[in-house]
Each structure stands twice: as C-alpha cells, then as structure tokens.
Scaffold this motif. Structure first.
Motif, mmCIF file in Angstrom:
data_model
loop_
_atom_site.group_PDB
_atom_site.id
_atom_site.type_symbol
_atom_site.label_atom_id
_atom_site.label_comp_id
_atom_site.label_asym_id
_atom_site.label_seq_id
_atom_site.Cartn_x
_atom_site.Cartn_y
_atom_site.Cartn_z
ATOM 1 N N GLY A 86 0.986 -1.224 0.501
ATOM 2 C CA GLY A 86 0.067 0.216 -0.214
ATOM 3 C C GLY A 86 1.064 1.378 0.023
ATOM 4 O O GLY A 86 0.577 2.380 -0.164
ATOM 5 N N GLN A 87 2.191 0.869 0.246
ATOM 6 C CA GLN A 87 2.926 2.135 0.279
ATOM 7 C C GLN A 87 4.058 2.779 -0.795
ATOM 8 O O GLN A 87 4.388 3.996 -1.333
ATOM 9 N N VAL A 88 4.428 1.815 -1.884
ATOM 10 C CA VAL A 88 5.392 1.541 -2.754
ATOM 11 C C VAL A 88 4.452 1.937 -3.907
ATOM 12 O O VAL A 88 3.239 0.996 -4.606
ATOM 13 N N SER A 89 4.841 2.098 -5.365
ATOM 14 C CA SER A 89 4.216 1.676 -6.498
ATOM 15 C C SER A 89 4.697 0.966 -7.333
ATOM 16 O O SER A 89 6.370 1.190 -7.582
ATOM 17 N N GLY A 90 3.893 -0.103 -8.187
ATOM 18 C CA GLY A 90 4.524 -0.767 -9.012
ATOM 19 C C GLY A 90 4.930 -0.453 -10.182
ATOM 20 O O GLY A 90 5.692 -0.442 -11.507
ATOM 21 N N ARG A 91 4.755 0.828 -10.487
ATOM 22 C CA ARG A 91 5.818 1.535 -11.946
ATOM 23 C C ARG A 91 6.916 1.213 -11.683
ATOM 24 O O ARG A 91 8.262 1.471 -11.932
ATOM 25 N N LYS A 92 7.076 1.349 -9.869
ATOM 26 C CA LYS A 92 9.378 1.526 -9.924
ATOM 27 C C LYS A 92 9.866 0.189 -9.536
ATOM 28 O O LYS A 92 11.101 0.028 -9.781
ATOM 29 N N ILE A 93 8.903 -1.067 -8.192
ATOM 30 C CA ILE A 93 9.505 -1.682 -7.738
ATOM 31 C C ILE A 93 8.731 -2.987 -8.580
ATOM 32 O O ILE A 93 7.286 -2.681 -8.875
ATOM 33 N N ASP A 94 9.539 -3.861 -8.384
ATOM 34 C CA ASP A 94 8.286 -5.650 -8.805
ATOM 35 C C ASP A 94 7.870 -5.907 -7.172
ATOM 36 O O ASP A 94 8.633 -6.505 -7.013
ATOM 37 N N LYS A 95 6.769 -5.483 -6.766
ATOM 38 C CA LYS A 95 6.038 -5.544 -6.202
ATOM 39 C C LYS A 95 6.200 -6.850 -5.054
ATOM 40 O O LYS A 95 6.168 -7.650 -4.432
ATOM 41 N N PHE A 96 5.288 -8.152 -6.456
ATOM 42 C CA PHE A 96 6.205 -9.781 -5.386
ATOM 43 C C PHE A 96 7.395 -10.101 -5.141
ATOM 44 O O PHE A 96 7.092 -10.130 -4.256
ATOM 45 N N LYS A 97 8.104 -9.416 -6.250
ATOM 46 C CA LYS A 97 9.686 -10.017 -5.503
ATOM 47 C C LYS A 97 9.869 -9.076 -4.388
ATOM 48 O O LYS A 97 10.543 -9.940 -3.262
ATOM 49 N N GLU A 98 9.675 -8.131 -4.518
ATOM 50 C CA GLU A 98 9.763 -7.631 -2.518
ATOM 51 C C GLU A 98 9.416 -7.945 -1.637
ATOM 52 O O GLU A 98 10.228 -8.040 -0.743
ATOM 53 N N THR A 99 7.577 -8.509 -1.669
ATOM 54 C CA THR A 99 7.268 -8.743 -0.302
ATOM 55 C C THR A 99 7.930 -10.601 -0.189
ATOM 56 O O THR A 99 7.294 -10.593 0.612
ATOM 57 N N GLY A 100 8.111 -10.871 -1.870
ATOM 58 C CA GLY A 100 8.015 -12.934 -1.289
ATOM 59 C C GLY A 100 6.674 -13.303 -2.224
ATOM 60 O O GLY A 100 6.658 -14.741 -1.308
ATOM 61 N N LEU A 101 5.665 -12.556 -2.181
ATOM 62 C CA LEU A 101 4.643 -13.199 -2.621
ATOM 63 C C LEU A 101 4.839 -13.904 -3.713
ATOM 64 O O LEU A 101 5.594 -13.826 -4.798
ATOM 65 N N THR A 102 3.863 -15.147 -4.411
ATOM 66 C CA THR A 102 4.102 -16.003 -4.642
ATOM 67 C C THR A 102 2.735 -15.668 -5.627
ATOM 68 O O THR A 102 1.379 -16.144 -5.342
ATOM 69 N N PRO A 103 3.093 -15.376 -7.065
ATOM 70 C CA PRO A 103 1.720 -15.305 -7.943
ATOM 71 C C PRO A 103 1.783 -17.022 -8.467
ATOM 72 O O PRO A 103 3.329 -17.508 -8.853
ATOM 73 N N ILE A 104 0.283 -16.813 -8.932
ATOM 74 C CA ILE A 104 0.215 -18.519 -9.503
ATOM 75 C C ILE A 104 -0.842 -18.308 -10.237
ATOM 76 O O ILE A 104 -2.100 -17.382 -10.200
ATOM 77 N N PRO A 105 -0.895 -18.676 -11.639
ATOM 78 C CA PRO A 105 -1.875 -18.286 -12.646
ATOM 79 C C PRO A 105 -3.489 -18.754 -12.103
ATOM 80 O O PRO A 105 -3.398 -19.902 -11.189
ATOM 81 N N ALA A 106 -4.417 -17.833 -12.623
ATOM 82 C CA ALA A 106 -5.961 -17.537 -12.382
ATOM 83 C C ALA A 106 -5.379 -19.044 -13.143
ATOM 84 O O ALA A 106 -5.178 -19.258 -14.506
ATOM 85 N N LYS A 107 -7.409 -19.330 -13.383
ATOM 86 C CA LYS A 107 -8.051 -20.551 -14.107
ATOM 87 C C LYS A 107 -9.052 -19.469 -15.188
ATOM 88 O O LYS A 107 -8.726 -20.259 -17.070
ATOM 89 N N THR A 108 -9.093 -18.613 -15.191
ATOM 90 C CA THR A 108 -10.161 -18.127 -15.929
ATOM 91 C C THR A 108 -9.822 -16.334 -16.667
ATOM 92 O O THR A 108 -9.988 -15.768 -17.727
ATOM 93 N N VAL A 109 -8.535 -15.895 -15.837
ATOM 94 C CA VAL A 109 -8.677 -14.572 -15.968
ATOM 95 C C VAL A 109 -6.759 -14.449 -16.773
ATOM 96 O O VAL A 109 -5.703 -15.739 -15.866
ATOM 97 N N GLU A 110 -5.937 -13.575 -16.811
ATOM 98 C CA GLU A 110 -4.136 -13.078 -17.479
ATOM 99 C C GLU A 110 -3.214 -13.051 -15.718
ATOM 100 O O GLU A 110 -2.864 -13.203 -15.180
#
Lengths: 196, 196
Positions: A86-110
């Motif tokens: 909530g404090q930083v913009s994805g324009r500047k950093i990769d928030k997944f990389k910074e937080t360690g949260l894991t993106p996994i594929p959805a079933k129906t959307v990109e």
C-alpha cells in the motif's frame, strides 16, 4: 487445498469490508495493490463487485489493457506485506519480488492469484462509471475459490482473521463472531437484499 | 457528547467496512435500513461515500424525495437492533418505534441521526449511476460528528466495536488494533490514495 466457491456465494469473501490485494497485468508482468474501497453491488447472476480506483494508479493502466483483475483476500499474517504494498508503486518496483508473495496462474483471467491469500475472486470488468478523481469499476466475478477450512459460505473469524483499514499504519483485526438472536431469514441473503 | 469531525477525516468513520444504519425521510416520518454495501469513493474536497441500493427498497423511495440521508455507525451493543432492522421493511412498520432507537434532528439535512450510534455522516446525494438491480448513490458528506472518546481520527476498536456482516445472523466484531511496522506515510491517507 483451495476449493471452488459457487458464484452465488462469492460476494461473502468481501462483504465484511476487509482489506484486499488486487492483482492486475499478466503472469509475466503482474502488479498488486492494497485496496479497501470495494463493495458488492449485486449478489448473484451475476455477482458484481465494485472497485473505486484512482485515475493515477499504475494498476489501473494495467487493468485498462485486458479489463481483468483478481481480488485476493489476505489474513492478518500478511499484515506487513499488505501495508508495504500500500505504500509503493508498481511503476518503480516489482512488488511480488520485494514481498516474497507468490503469483500463481488463475483459471479464467490473465492476472495471477496470490498463493498466500485464503480466497480469490477472478473478475472481468464489465462496466466503468467515470468520476473526477476515481472511476468505478464494475467487476463480474467469473470464478471464486477459498480455503474450505477457513471459508464455509462465510469467513470464520476464529480461524481466519481479516484486516480492516483504520488509517496510517493501523488495521483492525476481525477475530470474533457474534450472532443475533433474531430470526435468520435462512437464505444467507445480504442485508441489502432483505431489508427494504 | 459528540463532536464535529473535519470533512477531510469523515471517511474514516466507514473505511473499515463496518455495517451502518442509513436513515432517510424526515424527523416526522423517518426510516432506517441496515447496510453494508458502501465505500468511500473520494477522500476529501468533497468527501464522497457510495451506497449501492436496490431499486426495491422503501428507503430508496424516501431518498428519491429529498436526496438526503444520514450514515450512522452502530457498535456491537446495537447488534439486535441492527439485525432486526435488516429483516423488516419500513413500508410495514415504524422501525424506530419497534427497536426503541431514538431519532434526533440532524444539523444540515432532513433525515434524523440515531442517538445511540457513535458517529454520523450527514449526506446529500450528488449523483446517481443506474444499474440493473441496484443504483449507485454518490453521497457528499456535508457534516460529520462522532464520540471523541471512541473516534480519534479513526475508530479505536478496543473502545468501540464495529460490526462486519458475515451472512445469515452472524457478524464479525472488530475489537483489536494491529500496527504494521513499516513506515507510515504520515498523511493518514487512504491506501487507495497512496499505492499506485
């Protein structure tokens, strides 16, 4: 393992007014924002969730491209990640990389799901109402899933504690259920559907 | 005694996503509905709150007449009244009389405040977006007040417990604050304003 939630129960993932993490973009180039300006606007057939989003947001640039997003519901254990996002913009950093949260594929959307969240609403934007600083995105839920031990047609606060934004770095924690003695209408309908 | 809340802080009365009681009509013929489909849509200048309301509601008939309403914030002690008001229609009964809640005059609008609630947003409807089953009412907050011991620019869950609708007759109770260790932006801004 998460299980699919029927679309006519999907709105209960966000009805309590909890903070959510909204993912946008694609698996290859995702972004995530912390969000608390959302509400259901139709219970079912279709289930519609409204997000009020600032024109300035990077996430909105991404949402404009494919008109898709995922609403992910974090619990208290993700407090620091939620606040940081909530404090930083994805324009500047990769928030997944910074937080360690894991993106996994959805079933129906990109846009990806966030693995560490307990529930997900895969959404397609079906209408946009324009306002001066924020637009109102009407999002049709096309698929929903949640951890069955934590969500039984509703969140169980004694097992899964949602966050509710109070301001600054403060969040309320929902951790107790109370029951009204009055009659239950038995349909699990929203208050907004029942009371005229 | 309640004190006036600056309009640029007003949205914090509802930002946590709590159940509210929305009053409509006039002091002479008021109605009240239980509501959880609301969200801020602009923080300040003006403070705007959106309500998604069913076309079928009696309250909406009343709101159409003077385009005014009051958002009242109840605490856990009003659980039974909140639930009852969510189950019955003001077309058939006087919900103030049935619940014992006390209507008192607002300062700037015709619908009453509910004395037993801890905070109030007096609102004028400035725009309506039409949808199939619900309309989106954009409500400009024209006056706000709250109990200063319970609301210090934000609700204090340890002193005032808001209700969050889980479904059926179940409500979550917000009674604990947690703080993120990460930096506070210092402006008390909404997440939706900060994170791009």
């Amino acid at each position: 393992m998460k299980k699919q939630v029927p679309l006519n129960k999907a709105k209960w993932l966000v009805e309590p007014g909890c903070v959510v993490l909204v993912t946008s973009g694609t698996m290859q180039k995702p972004n995530v924002m912390t969000f608390s300006w959302q509400t259901p606007v139709n219970s079912a057939d279709p289930c519609l969730i409204l997000l009020a989003i600032s024109h300035l947001r990077y996430s909105y640039d991404l949402i404009r491209q494919n008109r898709q997003l995922v609403i992910n519901v974090p619990g208290q254990e993700l407090l620091e990640q939620v606040h940081f996002i909530g404090q930083v913009s994805g324009r500047k950093i990769d928030k997944f990389k910074e937080t360690g949260l894991t993106p996994i594929p959805a079933k129906t959307v990109e846009p990806p799901l966030i693995k560490e969240c307990a529930g997900h609403l895969e959404c397609k934007v079906v209408e946009i109402f324009k306002m001066q600083t924020h637009d109102l995105l009407i999002c049709k839920v096309v698929r929903a899933e949640a951890e069955p031990e934590l969500f039984a047609g509703r969140w169980i606060p004694e097992k899964f504690r949602t966050l509710h934004y109070l301001g600054g770095n403060k969040y309320g924690v929902l951790e107790r259920t109370t029951e009204a003695r009055g009659t239950n209408n038995g349909h699990g309908n929203s208050l907004t559907r029942v009371c005229l």
